[in-house]
Structures are given as C-alpha cells and as structure tokens.
Design an enzyme around this catalytic site. Structure first.
Site, PDB file in Angstrom:
ATOM      1  CB  SER A 203      72.987  38.143  29.088  1.00 25.66           C
ATOM      2  OG  SER A 203      73.267  36.983  28.343  1.00 25.66           O
TER       3      SER A 203
ATOM      4  CE  LYS B 207      72.662  34.766  30.797  1.00 25.52           C
ATOM      5  NZ  LYS B 207      71.247  34.294  30.847  1.00 25.52           N
TER       6      LYS B 207
ATOM      7  CE  LYS C 290      72.712  34.058  26.405  1.00 26.89           C
ATOM      8  NZ  LYS C 290      71.556  33.221  26.759  1.00 26.89           N
TER       9      LYS C 290
ATOM     10  CG  ASP D 245      72.499  30.712  29.191  1.00 30.58           C
ATOM     11  OD1 ASP D 245      72.227  29.495  29.149  1.00 30.58           O
ATOM     12  OD2 ASP D 245      71.713  31.593  28.839  1.00 30.58           O
TER      13      ASP D 245
ATOM     14  CD  GLU E 203      70.643  30.599  32.164  1.00 32.90           C
ATOM     15  OE1 GLU E 203      69.506  30.863  31.759  1.00 32.90           O
ATOM     16  OE2 GLU E 203      71.533  31.472  32.314  1.00 32.90           O
TER      17      GLU E 203
ATOM     18  CG  ASP F  92      66.469  29.417  30.592  1.00 34.01           C
ATOM     19  OD1 ASP F  92      65.232  29.482  30.575  1.00 34.01           O
ATOM     20  OD2 ASP F  92      67.176  30.200  29.915  1.00 34.01           O
TER      21      ASP F  92
ATOM     22  CE  LYS G 167      65.575  33.325  30.073  1.00 34.56           C
ATOM     23  NZ  LYS G 167      66.197  32.745  28.865  1.00 34.56           N
TER      24      LYS G 167
ATOM     25  N   GLY H 256      65.966  37.012  31.269  1.00 37.23           N
ATOM     26  CA  GLY H 256      65.497  38.024  30.330  1.00 37.23           C
ATOM     27  C   GLY H 256      65.439  37.491  28.917  1.00 37.23           C
TER      28      GLY H 256
END
Length: 368
Positions: A135, A161, A163, A189, A214, A239, A263, A291
């Site tokens: 990430s 991934k 952000k 995400d 996400e 998520d 998660k 995570g």
C-alpha cells in the site's frame, strides 16, 4: 482451558516513512497488544485500533478500557474457554470489534498452541505462501510517487495499491500506468473520501485497468456504492462497510461490491473473517486480506488467513520492512513476491523480548 490473566501492553513503533491516507498522516504506529495466560499456555493478539477514531469509531485508549472493564472480566468468569466461546460471551457488549478481535485472537493462539496446531491448519489454508501487495500512501508529488512505486516493484511486490483522495486520483494513476505499463496489478483505496456526486470523476479511472476501487464512499452508504457500481466499470471493493458475514452478504446482494477486503480486526476476529470468506466464496466474490500496519504478530495471523482458497488477489500482507526497520518478532521477508505461511503452533511466531521491551510504553496486568 481456563483464563488466568491478561496483559495489556502499549507499544510505539516508528515507521520507516510517514504513511498518509485521506484521513490522517502517521509517523508512529501506536499499538495495543493483548497477551492471555491460561494454566499451561499463553497467546497473543494485536489490536488494530489507531490512536484516534479516524479510520473507525474505535481507538486505542477506548479499546484498552473496554477490555479492562468488560471483555476480560467476562471471559475470566467462564468456567471453560475455547475460541468458539469468545464471541457469544462478549455479544452483549455492542461494537468494539477490534478489541474483541484482539482478545479472541490471543485466546485462539493459546488454544492452538495447547493442541499443537498452526493457525493455517486450523483455518483451512491451502497455500504454503501468499502473494504480497503493498500500500502506497498519498505523496507530496508525482515524481516522489513514481520513485516509491519503482522501489516496491524492484523489491518484488506483486500488486500496488495507491491511496487516493479528491485532487489526488486520476493523475497519480495515469502516471503509474505510463511509467510502469499495464501489466502491473494496480488498485486504489479512497478510505471513504468521495461521495456519489463524484461518480463522474471516479469513472475517469476506468481506462486504466484497475483491479478495483476500494471503499470510495462512506461506510454506511451501501446503496450509494450499489449505484456507483452501475456508473463505473472498475470493480467496487468494500472495506470499512463490511463488519460481519451478514453485512458482506447484504452488500453482495445489493450489488454494492464485487470484491471484499477482509480485515480480521475490523470484523471482530478470525472466526468471523473465515465466515466472510465462506460467504464471498459461495457468491463467487473474490476476497483479499487487508492490513493495518501490523507488527509480526498481527502479520503472522493475517498471512495464515490469506492462505485460504478464496483469497485470490494479493493482499496488504507486506514484508515487515515495509513499515518497520525492526519488528518485535522475527521479520517477515519477501521471497519471489510472496510471504511464507507460518507453520508453528498457534500464530507461529512470538515476540523477541528485548525488541518488545525497547518499544513498550506501558503494561497492565488484569488477573482473575
């Protein structure tokens, strides 16, 4: 098995670099560890709360309080204890899934050690190693982002991934695709940073062949996610919205997602995480393991979970050095883009006393 006491330990782990999301920038990961003792064994659980209630309503000081005041005394009063007894015993206390998950995981670790079973065996793992993604936080500039992604790809990570947030979405995705090509497994995400009014902007991500977007909208906006899924081609992954097997089933039935991030801390523990895995598998919905910047303790359990057959996408199960120069356990290292699933009893790993002591800020013992 009978609970004889529980230790709550607060630790502070400096990150190798600041980690910025749409809701916060983190330089140090403050973590609550839960250690249970039974007559013959001990077990560890890692609470994934953050210091402040920004990712969810839970936060570390509140988790410690609810464990101290309600959850631990309730389990200590049980005449016999096993992993299946934890959730029913704690069900009267609303919410606090991350605190419950940490306590359940510690009990599960101790129980598995008592029965000489690894967590992977017990969960039903079908793989000896799992593909690792990484990430990448929001950066100060596109060049800085490209340098960071280049470094992770050179290390062997199999999925990137990014952000994102309003103002940092299409441009970084375009830049990564132009620099590294279409073969890189890439996803984004948003951590709830958008609204349905941003559907046209999110649709601008469609040409870039992303694995998924996400959690673009608020965690309670399931209907909005379903409508967004009709307006964009990129698969929607939930998520924060998925807190149980029931909520996963509802979201899938409404068309709000076609991928789920599991998660364990967010959903109340590994037993519920496995139920979500089973619900998604029954509906043909792929899952992957998210995570929360865990230490080796939390990472060990997550890697075991990610070895279940429904986890068909690389997760956020990065190597230890992605976040920490020195972990509190033997480090997880990347090998050909994968992490090995621990095979020892319980979660398969234990803290190194000296390294744990160096990052410990406080400990508290709760006896029967």
């Amino acid at each position: 098995m009978k609970l004889t006491g529980v230790e709550l330990r607060r630790i502070a782990m400096p990150l190798v670099a600041p980690f910025r999301t749409s809701f916060a920038t983190m330089n140090t990961r403050e973590i609550l560890l839960v250690r249970v003792e039974t007559e013959d064994h001990e077990g560890y659980g890692e609470c994934v709360t953050m210091a402040d209630p920004l990712y969810s309503s839970e936060y570390t000081a509140a988790a410690a309080d609810v464990l101290r005041s309600y959850l631990v005394p309730t389990l200590a009063a049980l005449p016999a204890l096993d992993p299946w007894a934890v959730a029913p015993a704690l069900a009267a206390f609303k919410g606090h899934r991350m605190a419950k998950a940490a306590l359940e995981t510690a009990v599960l670790d101790a129980w598995l050690r008592a029965h000489d079973l690894s967590m992977g065996q017990w969960l039903g793992a079908t793989a000896e190693r799992v593909p690792a993604g990484v990430s990448v936080g929001i950066m100060d500039s596109i060049p800085a982002l490209l340098d960071t992604v280049d470094g992770y790809l050179s290390e062997g990570y199999l999925r990137i991934k990014l952000k994102i947030e309003p103002g940092w979405d299409v441009a970084p995705v375009r830049a990564v695709r132009e620099r590294f090509g279409d073969d890189v497994q890439l996803q984004v995400d948003a951590n709830t940073a958008y609204t349905l009014a941003d559907a046209a902007q999110l649709a601008r991500l469609d040409p870039y062949g992303l694995l998924l977007i996400e959690q673009p909208l608020d965690e309670e906006d399931i209907r909005g996610h379903a409508e967004l899924a009709r307006q964009v081609r990129t698969p929607i992954c939930l998520d924060e919205s998925v807190v149980s097997a029931r909520s996963a089933a509802d979201a899938i039935a409404m068309g709000a997602c076609s991928v789920v991030n599991i998660k364990p801390g967010r959903v109340g523990g590994y037993l519920e995480a496995r139920r979500i895995h089973d619900v998604c598998a029954a509906n043909g919905v792929p899952v992957w393991c998210g995570g929360m910047l865990e230490t080796g303790l939390g990472r060990a359990a997550n890697v075991a979970l990610a070895a279940l057959p429904g986890f068909t996408l690389p997760g956020d199960t990065s190597a230890s050095d992605r976040y920490y120069r020195t972990d509190i356990t033997e480090p997880f290292t990347l090998r050909d883009g994968h992490l090995d699933v621990p095979t020892g009893p319980g979660i398969g790993i234990s803290p190194i006393p000296g390294q744990l002591a160096e990052v410990t800020e406080s400990t508290e013992w709760i006896g029967r």
